[in-house]
Design an enzyme around this catalytic site. Structure first.
Site, PDB file in Angstrom:
ATOM      1  N   PHE A 139      -0.240   7.766  -3.449  1.00 19.31           N
ATOM      2  CA  PHE A 139      -0.303   6.409  -3.709  1.00 19.31           C
ATOM      3  C   PHE A 139       0.133   6.137  -5.289  1.00 19.31           C
ATOM      4  CE2 PHE A 139      -0.342   1.988  -4.806  1.00 19.31           C
ATOM      5  CZ  PHE A 139       0.451   1.390  -3.765  1.00 19.31           C
ATOM      6  N   ASP A 224      -1.959  10.797 -12.335  1.00 19.83           N
ATOM      7  CA  ASP A 224      -2.207   9.592 -11.980  1.00 19.83           C
ATOM      8  C   ASP A 224      -3.676   8.995 -12.145  1.00 19.83           C
ATOM      9  OD1 ASP A 224      -2.198   6.868 -11.202  1.00 19.83           O
ATOM     10  OD2 ASP A 224      -0.713   7.301  -9.495  1.00 19.83           O
ATOM     11  N   LYS A 253      -5.641  -0.454 -13.765  1.00 12.37           N
ATOM     12  CA  LYS A 253      -6.890  -0.911 -13.025  1.00 12.37           C
ATOM     13  C   LYS A 253      -8.164  -1.188 -13.961  1.00 12.37           C
ATOM     14  CE  LYS A 253      -5.752   0.840  -8.289  1.00 12.37           C
ATOM     15  NZ  LYS A 253      -5.879  -0.425  -7.502  1.00 12.37           N
TER      16      LYS A 253
END
Ligand SMILES: Cc1ncc(COP(=O)(O)O)c(C=O)c1O
Length: 407
Positions: A139, A224, A253
């Site tokens: 993702f 990532d 985040k």
């Protein structure tokens, strides 16, 4: 302050686009590991804004940074330097051992920038090669390019046509990566723990092998760390914990501790954007950069990261005991990104029961069903040992009740 006794039905939620199924509660206040809804019920929050609130809800250091910076300078726009973006860039590149950074508003936008940077680098250094190898169940975000990079099942059918230039390979399968490399390949892109897939970890040998393959074939390695970075898994950045040297790292985040900021970091040899290639009105915004500096100041402290590891071990051990006691499945993850497999695709039922436990006397617990058969735990990085114990006790109680009600 928002009144604390409004029932869910009194909120006009119809004005929101319906993009996800949300439970019937409206949150109005948070402090540390705790959230309160509009009826005054309280919840121990092990979702924390989807692994975002590194310091929990409403931490004083973020309030201070917001108050001070908002009274000084909010935003200059991308055409001017500001002191907060310069300071954060210096700190972040030092901590991540990379050379330059481009700030973004989200994790997806950081990955979108990584894809662009790799394609530009391919134009300059690999005769126009542009294909990026990524992995099944990965993702990377919800922009069109990052959806195309993601291996989340079903993403490719949502908004056709899918952006070309991505090849999906099985995770942890080095032979498959080697076999897929050709003259069109420019980069390999991966998460070191696939969080959204249910906290699936990359093997250390796979990761080291990817670096060797990239070196041998002259490819870029894009890591990532939107979910795994900024202390979530124990080390400040998980690639450092694995002794890995990526060419490009993306963050999001936890970097902002609750305010929207992401970052695209790269080594000097890869930084080939020319003026006009990349940008965005809010990128490097003074307010969010000031907050990210305050977050990093806390999280990068060795004693803070040691506490993340200790709480993570406590949580993992407790989950393993519960798994044994209730006949559940595997416990996975690192630091404070943990998962527990549950039978019969029961994760949503357990999540629901834990939340509904909240009443005027008892708290509820917020956790996430990452997959139908997987619970995911992403507490604040400064969660207390007593709060971890309480979460485990609530889970134990609900698991026992659910077994009883099934029996
Ligand atoms: C590994 C990873 N990359 C990228 C993203 C996208 O980040 P954002 O939602 O901030 O765009 C996420 C979000 O969950 C993620 O977990």
């Amino acid at each position: 302050m928002t009144p604390t006794t409004l029932a869910f039905e009194q909120f006009p939620t119809d004005a929101l686009m319906h993009v996800t199924q949300r439970p019937p509660a409206v949150f109005v206040r948070g402090l540390g590991s705790w959230l309160w809804d509009s009826t005054g019920h309280r919840y121990l929050d092990f979702v924390q804004g989807w692994a975002v609130n590194a310091l929990g809800h409403a931490p004083a250091v973020i309030t201070d940074a917001l108050v001070q910076q908002s009274g000084r300078l909010l935003h200059t726009g991308p055409g001017f330097h500001n002191d907060q973006a310069i300071g954060l860039a210096a700190e972040l590149t030092r901590l991540a051992s990379l050379d330059r950074v481009f700030f973004t508003n989200s994790g997806a936008e950081a990955n979108e920038g990584a894809i662009k940077l790799a394609r530009k680098w391919g134009q300059l250094h690999r005769r126009g090669a542009s294909t990026i190898l990524s992995f099944g169940n990965s993702f990377h975000g919800r922009t069109l390019a990052t959806m195309a990079a993601s291996g989340k099942p079903g993403f490719d059918r949502l908004f056709p046509p899918v952006l070309p230039g991505f090849v999906k390979l099985p995770y942890n399968d080095l032979d498959a990566v080697e076999a897929a490399i050709d003259g069109h390949t420019v980069a390999v892109m991966l998460e070191l723990v696939q969080g959204e897939a249910g906290v699936i970890e990359a093997d250390a040998g796979f990761v080291a092998g990817l670096r060797r393959l990239c070196d041998r074939h002259g490819l870029l390695l894009i890591v990532d760390e939107v979910q795994t970075g900024v202390g979530r898994c124990g080390p400040l950045f998980l690639h450092q914990g694995l002794g890995l040297r990526p060419d490009i790292v993306t963050l999001g985040k936890g970097l902002g501790g609750g305010v929207p900021i992401g970052a695209l970091l790269a080594s000097e040899a890869v930084c080939c954007f020319a003026p006009g290639d990349q940008g965005g009105t809010y990128n490097g915004n003074s307010l969010v950069c000031a907050v990210a500096r305050a977050v990093l100041q806390q999280v990068a402290r060795p004693s803070f990261l040691a506490a993340v590891c200790a709480r993570g071990e406590q949580l993992a051990q407790g989950l393993a005991e519960l798994s044994k006691r209730h006949g559940l499945g595997a416990v996975r993850g690192q630091g404070l990104l943990r998962a527990l497999d549950v039978p019969d695709d029961g994760a949503a039922t357990i999540v629901d029961a834990l939340r509904r436990r909240a009443d005027d006397k008892r708290p509820g617990l917020l956790v996430n069903a990452a997959r139908p058969g997987t619970l995911r735990f992403m507490p604040a990085l400064n969660v207390g040992s007593g709060e971890v114990e309480l979460a485990l006790a609530m889970l134990d109680e609900v698991l026992a009740e659910l077994t009883l009600s099934v029996g």
